[in-house]
Design an enzyme around this catalytic site. Structure first.
Site, PDB file in Angstrom:
ATOM      1  N   GLU A   1       0.836  -1.204   0.000  1.00 21.93           N
ATOM      2  CA  GLU A   1       0.000   0.000   0.000  1.00 21.93           C
ATOM      3  C   GLU A   1       0.873   1.257   0.000  1.00 21.93           C
ATOM      4  OE1 GLU A   1      -4.104  -1.642   2.060  1.00 21.93           O
ATOM      5  OE2 GLU A   1      -2.737  -0.443   3.282  1.00 21.93           O
TER       6      GLU A   1
ATOM      7  N   GLU B   1      -6.344  -7.447  -1.035  1.00 19.41           N
ATOM      8  CA  GLU B   1      -6.940  -7.365   0.295  1.00 19.41           C
ATOM      9  C   GLU B   1      -8.391  -6.913   0.190  1.00 19.41           C
ATOM     10  OE1 GLU B   1      -5.041  -4.920   3.196  1.00 19.41           O
ATOM     11  OE2 GLU B   1      -3.012  -5.472   2.570  1.00 19.41           O
TER      12      GLU B   1
END
Length: 665
Positions: free
Chosen positions: A158, A312
Site C-alpha cells: 500500500e 486485500e
C-alpha cells in the site's frame, strides 16, 4: 503494465481463481502453522502474501539477518501446494533504523516530524531509507529468487497509504529535480505557475519549496505539481525495488497493491500500472455495493481489461471506521464475486488469522478469534468452493461495454484545490453518480483513464473533467466527429495541464465542441438546490448557460431564480456524433432521468430484462471457455432472473438476497 504476466505456477497446473490472504506466521507460535495449513487446505487456499511487515524480524539489527523462520514458512507452503506472494518487507522500517537515522522520518506540511511506532514512517525521497530498503530487497531476491514456491513478488505494501505527502528537506530537493525535468527552465515554470501573481516569481529552482504551511493559500499549480511529484516519488520507489527483483529473479512477476477505493487519491494508478506485471488492488467497503463495483471497474480500467489481483478485502468488520459493523449474511461472498465479475483472478483478504494483539486485532480475518467453528470460516470455505466451481473464468478479459466513464487523476486533484468557486465539489462522487445511474438502468459501463483508446465506445461520459490538455481536447473532438457521443458535466474543460484557465469563457477547452459558453460559475450553498424543468433539482453547482451554436438542443432548463428558463442540459449534434453538457449536479435520480435521452441518441440499450433494472448489476468476461456472465443482486430480496438462460456455474434462476449468479452463455 509491462507484458502482462500472472502468478508463476507449474506448467501442468490449470489456471484458477486464486484464493488466500495476507499470512503473518511470525505473529504466532510454530505449532499454529501446521493448523494453518490444515485450514488453508480445507478452504481451498492456494496463495498467501508473506513477510509484508517482517523487516524487524528479518533484520533485527543492522548486520544481523534471520531467514530461518521464513525458509520454513515458504517450504511449508510449497510442500502443501500453496504459493507464496513474497513481500519485500520494506513497508515499515524497524525501530533500530529510525533510531539510528531519524532523518528517514516524514515531515508534515506544518513542519512536524512523524515518529516511528506505527507503520510507513519513511520518506519516499530519503536516500538513507532507499539504501537500507534496497539492501533488504537484494537479500530476499538472492535467497528466494529461485525458490519454486514463490509465485510473485509483492513490492512494499500500500505504497503511500500513510506517507504519501512528505514536506521534508529530502522532498524539497527531489521536488526541485522533478520540476526542472518537467519544465526545463525556471522561466517556463514561472509561466506555468503564474508566479507574477502575489510576487511569487522564482529566480532559480533552488528557491522552490514544497507547498508547506504558508501565510495564505499556496500557489495552486505548485500544489498540483506537488501531488504529481508525490505520486511519482512513490512510483520511483516501486521501480527501484522492481529493478532489483527483475535483475535477480526475472521469471517471477512483480506487483504492488494499489488502493483504488473511496476518496483515496494520492496516487495516479493509471501511470503506476505501467510499471508492474499485473495490477493488484486493496478494497474495503466504505459506502455501499455501488462504490465497490465502481472501484472494481476502475481497477479493471487501470489494468486495461486484463485480469487483476484482489490483494486485500475484509471477510467482515474492519477496525478503522468510527463504528465497525460486521458484514451481513451473503455480503462477503457477494463482494468477492463482484470483484471477480470486474476482472479479478485472485480473491484475497487481510488477513488469514485474526491477530491476538496489535493495532488491527479487531479487524476481521479468514480465521476469526472464534476459530474454525464460526460463521466467517464456514463462509470462507464456501467461497473457496464457489471459486473452484467458476474456475473457467480464470484468465479471461473483462468484456468492453458500450459506455465509458472517463476518470482522470489530474482532474481529481485539481478540481478539489483550495481558492475555487466552491469547496463542496467531490470528483469521485460525481463519477460514481453516473455509474450508479447507468447500473440502475441495466447498462454496463467501463471506467477508463484518459489515455485509453476511446474509439470502440459509443458514449463517453466525462464527469467534472476539470483539466483538459490540448492533446485530450483534440482526441475528444475527434471522438465526436467520427460518430461518438460525449457527455461532459459542469467544471469541465476549465484549465490546461498547468492549471491555467482556458480563456474566452467556460467550459474552456470544450466550449466550441459543446456549443455553449458560460461567463460565470454559480455554485450553490450547502442545502441549496435549484429546480429543473423535468421536476428534478440540481445541487452543488449551476451556471448561466449561453447557447452559441444553432445545432444545440436544450434537453433540460432551469426552472427558478435568476436562471429561470436558461439551459441546464444541452446536446449539440456533430456529424454522426454529439456533445452534451450538464451544467449542474443532478444526483443519482437526476442522472437516471436524463440518461434515456442520452443513451437513445447513441443507440445504447440495456442487455438486462426491464424487470431486473435497478435490482441487478451485470457484467461479463470472455476467454477460452466462452462468455461468462455475472448477475449481482443489489437488493435484500429474492430476484427471479426471468429470461436469463445458460449454464449456471453458481447460483440459479432466482437470485438470493445479496446473491450472485455466474452463467456461461
Amino acid at each position: 503494465m509491462q507484458n502482462h504476466r500472472w502468478l508463476r505456477a507449474p506448467e501442468s497446473a490449470k489456471r484458477r481463481i486464486s484464493f488466500g490472504a495476507d499470512y503473518n506466521p511470525d505473529q504466532w507460535p510454530r505449532e499454529v502453522w501446521d493448523e494453518d495449513v490444515r485450514l488453508m487446505k480445507r478452504a481451498n487456499v492456494d496463495v498467501v502474501s508473506v513477510a509484508i511487515f517482517s523487516w524487524a524480524r528479518l533484520q533485527p539489527a543492522p548486520d544481523v539477518w534471520d531467514f530461518a523462520w521464513l525458509d520454513e514458512v515458504i517450504d511449508l507452503m510449497h510442500a502443501n501446494g500453496i504459493g507464496v506472494d513474497l513481500a519485500t518487507a520494506t513497508a515499515s522500517p524497524p525501530p533500530w533504523l529510525t533510531t539510528a537515522h531519524p532523518e528517514v522520518l516524514p515531515v508534515t506540511a506544518e513542519g512536524h516530524t512523524l515518529a516511528q511506532g506505527g507503520r510507513q514512517h519513511w520518506r519516499p525521497t530519503s536516500p538513507v531509507f532507499r539504501e537500507h530498503a534496497l539492501r533488504v530487497v537484494e537479500k530476499l531476491a538472492e535467497r528466494y529468487g529461485s525458490h519454486p514456491g514463490v509465485v510473485a513478488w509483492h513490492v512494499n505494501n500500500e505504497l503511500g497509504c500513510h506517507n504519501a505527502f512528505d514536506y521534508s528537506d529530502d522532498a524539497a530537493r527531489a521536488f526541485r529535480v522533478w520540476l526542472e525535468a518537467r519544465y526545463g527552465s525556471i522561466d517556463a515554470l514561472n509561466h506555468a505557475w503564474g508566479t507574477a501573481f502575489w510576487s511569487q516569481r522564482y529566480g532559480s529552482f533552488a528557491e522552490i519549496l514544497p507547498p508547506r504551511l504558508a501565510a495564505a493559500f499556496p500557489n495552486p499549480t505548485q500544489q498540483l505539481d506537488f501531488a504529481r511529484f508525490s505520486s511519482d516519488a512513490l512510483k520511483d520507489h516501486l521501480v527501484a525495488e522492481r529493478e532489483i527483483l527483475n535483475r535477480m529473479s526475472a521469471d517471477i512477476p512483480v506487483t504492488t497493491n494499489f488502493m483504488i477505493v473511496g476518496e483515496t487519491n494520492f496516487a495516479d494508478y493509471g501511470a503506476w500500472a505501467r510499471e508492474i506485471d499485473f495490477v493488484s488492488n486493496d478494497h474495503y467497503v466504505t459506502q455501499d455495493l455501488d462504490e465497490l463495483a465502481f472501484s472494481a471497474a476502475l481497477t479493471s480500467g487501470v489494468a486495461r481489461g486484463r485480469p487483476w489481483f484482489l490483494m486485500e478485502h475484509s471477510t467482515s468488520a474492519v477496525n478503522w471506521q468510527p463504528v465497525n459493523r460486521p458484514k451481513r449474511s451473503g455480503e462477503m461472498i457477494r463482494d468477492s464475486l463482484t470483484h471477480v465479475a470486474h476482472g479479478a483472478d485472485a480473491v484475497c483478504f487481510f488477513q488469514w488469522r485474526q491477530s491476538a494483539a496489535g493495532a488491527e486485532k479487531y479487524h476481521s480475518a479468514m480465521v476469526p478469534h472464534a476459530g474454525e467453528d464460526s460463521r466467517i470460516f464456514r463462509d470462507v470455505v464456501r467461497l473457496g468452493g464457489i471459486l473452484e466451481d467458476i474456475g473457467d473464468v480464470a484468465g479471461s478479459d473483462r468484456d468492453p461495454a458500450d459506455v465509458a466513464i472517463l476518470f482522470d487523476w489530474d482532474s481529481w486533484w485539481g478540481s478539489q484545490l483550495d481558492s475555487h468557486p466552491t469547496e463542496r465539489l467531490r470528483y469521485r462522487r460525481e463519477a460514481q453518480d453516473w455509474w450508479t445511474g447507468l447500473v440502475d438502468l441495466g447498462v454496463r459501463a467501463d471506467v477508463v483513464t484518459t489515455d485509453t483508446d476511446l474509439s470502440s465506445y459509443r458514449i463517453v461520459i466525462a464527469p467534472m473533467l476539470y483539466s483538459v490538455p490540448d492533446e485530450l481536447r483534440l482526441r475528444l473532438s475527434s471522438f465526436v466527429e467520427t460518430g461518438g457521443h460525449l457527455v461532459a458535466t459542469y467544471f469541465s474543460g476549465v484549465v490546461d495541464h498547468d492549471d491555467r484557465v482556458w480563456l474566452g469563457g467556460y467550459p474552456g477547452a470544450l466550449r466550441e465542441l459543446l456549443g455553449v459558453r458560460i461567463e460565470e460559475f454559480r455554485p450553490l450553498y450547502e442545502g441549496e438546490t435549484i429546480p429543473l424543468s423535468d421536476g428534478g433539482t440540481g445541487s452543488l453547482w449551476s451556471e448561466p448557460v449561453d447557447v452559441t451554436s444553432d445545432d444545440v438542443d436544450v434537453l433540460l432548463r432551469y426552472a427558478a431564480d435568476e436562471l429561470d428558463g436558461l439551459p441546464a442540459v444541452t446536446r449539440r449534434s456533430v456529424g454522426a456524433g454529439s456533445a452534451s453538457y450538464v451544467s449542474t449536479s443532478l444526483g443519482i435520480e437526476g442522472v437516471r432521468r436524463l440518461l434515456p435521452a442520452l443513451l437513445g441518441g447513441a443507440d445504447v440499450a440495456s442487455d438486462l430484462p426491464e424487470p431486473l433494472h435497478g435490482k441487478v448489476e451485470t457484467t461479463s468476461r470472455t476467454g477460452e471457455h466462452g462468455r461468462i456472465r455475472f448477475l449481482i443482486n443489489r437488493t435484500d430480496d429474492e430476484v427471479p432472473l426471468g429470461s436469463i438462460t445458460g449454464e449456471f456455474l453458481h447460483g440459479g434462476p432466482v437470485l438470493e438476497p445479496r446473491g450472485v449468479a455466474v452463467v456461461r452463455e
